[in-house]
Design a protein around this motif. Structure first.
Motif, mmCIF file in Angstrom:
data_model
loop_
_atom_site.group_PDB
_atom_site.id
_atom_site.type_symbol
_atom_site.label_atom_id
_atom_site.label_comp_id
_atom_site.label_asym_id
_atom_site.label_seq_id
_atom_site.Cartn_x
_atom_site.Cartn_y
_atom_site.Cartn_z
ATOM 1 N N TYR A 1 4.632 -2.905 2.873
ATOM 2 C CA TYR A 1 4.374 -4.274 2.404
ATOM 3 C C TYR A 1 3.810 -5.097 3.556
ATOM 4 O O TYR A 1 4.360 -5.101 4.667
ATOM 5 C CB TYR A 1 5.651 -4.904 1.876
ATOM 6 N N PHE A 2 2.730 -5.807 3.253
ATOM 7 C CA PHE A 2 2.010 -6.586 4.253
ATOM 8 C C PHE A 2 1.980 -8.057 3.872
ATOM 9 O O PHE A 2 1.716 -8.405 2.719
ATOM 10 C CB PHE A 2 0.569 -6.093 4.390
ATOM 11 N N PHE B 1 -2.513 -6.353 -4.418
ATOM 12 C CA PHE B 1 -1.914 -7.673 -4.414
ATOM 13 C C PHE B 1 -0.534 -7.630 -5.065
ATOM 14 O O PHE B 1 -0.335 -6.953 -6.079
ATOM 15 C CB PHE B 1 -2.826 -8.632 -5.181
ATOM 16 N N VAL B 2 0.403 -8.362 -4.492
ATOM 17 C CA VAL B 2 1.749 -8.476 -5.050
ATOM 18 C C VAL B 2 2.032 -9.919 -5.486
ATOM 19 O O VAL B 2 2.398 -10.173 -6.623
ATOM 20 C CB VAL B 2 2.817 -8.027 -4.038
ATOM 21 N N GLN C 1 0.848 -1.192 0.000
ATOM 22 C CA GLN C 1 0.000 0.000 0.000
ATOM 23 C C GLN C 1 0.879 1.236 0.000
ATOM 24 O O GLN C 1 1.642 1.464 0.951
ATOM 25 C CB GLN C 1 -0.925 -0.004 1.214
ATOM 26 N N ALA C 2 0.780 2.007 -1.064
ATOM 27 C CA ALA C 2 1.508 3.259 -1.177
ATOM 28 C C ALA C 2 0.672 4.374 -0.561
ATOM 29 O O ALA C 2 -0.552 4.255 -0.463
ATOM 30 C CB ALA C 2 1.808 3.554 -2.635
ATOM 31 N N PRO C 3 1.298 5.464 -0.138
ATOM 32 C CA PRO C 3 0.549 6.569 0.470
ATOM 33 C C PRO C 3 -0.557 7.064 -0.449
ATOM 34 O O PRO C 3 -0.338 7.301 -1.641
ATOM 35 C CB PRO C 3 1.628 7.638 0.675
ATOM 36 N N GLY C 4 -1.754 7.180 0.099
ATOM 37 C CA GLY C 4 -2.887 7.685 -0.656
ATOM 38 C C GLY C 4 -3.514 6.695 -1.613
ATOM 39 O O GLY C 4 -4.421 7.053 -2.370
ATOM 40 N N GLN D 1 8.034 -1.187 5.817
ATOM 41 C CA GLN D 1 8.166 -0.139 4.807
ATOM 42 C C GLN D 1 9.328 -0.425 3.866
ATOM 43 O O GLN D 1 10.436 -0.753 4.308
ATOM 44 C CB GLN D 1 8.375 1.222 5.478
ATOM 45 N N VAL D 2 9.054 -0.280 2.587
ATOM 46 C CA VAL D 2 10.086 -0.364 1.547
ATOM 47 C C VAL D 2 10.109 0.973 0.818
ATOM 48 O O VAL D 2 9.076 1.424 0.323
ATOM 49 C CB VAL D 2 9.800 -1.512 0.560
#
Length: 124
Positions: free
Chosen positions: A94-95, A47-48, A39-42, A119-120
């Motif tokens: 990243y989750f 899915f990755v 999940q990027a800000p905003g 966080q990446v």
């Protein structure tokens, strides 16, 4: 049910690599499909990659295919995400997630547990 703890995030230059780990505790780790999301800000969570309980099935988002590799070690109850050729657009939290159905992991309905995220950040 399992509990999940991610690690391995950090700051890396574009073109570099990172390996994320997700350590699971609880029963029957091998019965869970596992996945990585970001999940990027905003933005919404996306899915990755996902891997089946045995590790024999894997699938990836188009944006990371051929750059990222998901794997698992059931003896260590850990799932990994090897990220190569990183790009600034890969910057996100990243989750790790555990689910009951590999075939629906990418759509999230079968997910039972989320990790807290790592966080990446990829610099250009």
């Amino acid at each position: 049910q399992v509990q999940l703890v991610e690690s391995g995030g950090g700051l890396v230059q574009a073109g570099g690599s990172l390996r994320l780990s997700c350590a699971a505790s609880g029963r029957s780790f091998e019965n869970y499909a596992m996945g990585w999301f970001r999940q990027a800000p905003g933005k919404g969570r996306e899915f990755v990659a996902a891997i089946s309980g045995s590790g024999s099935l894997r699938n990836y988002a188009e944006s990371v295919k051929d750059r990222f590799t998901i794997s698992r070690d059931n003896a260590k109850t850990t799932v990994y995400l090897q990220m190569n050729s990183l790009k600034p657009e890969d910057t996100a939290a990243y989750f790790c997630a555990a689910g009951t159905d590999y075939f629906t992991m990418s759509n999230m309905p079968s997910i039972t547990t989320w990790g807290q995220g790592t966080q990446v950040t990829v610099s250009s």
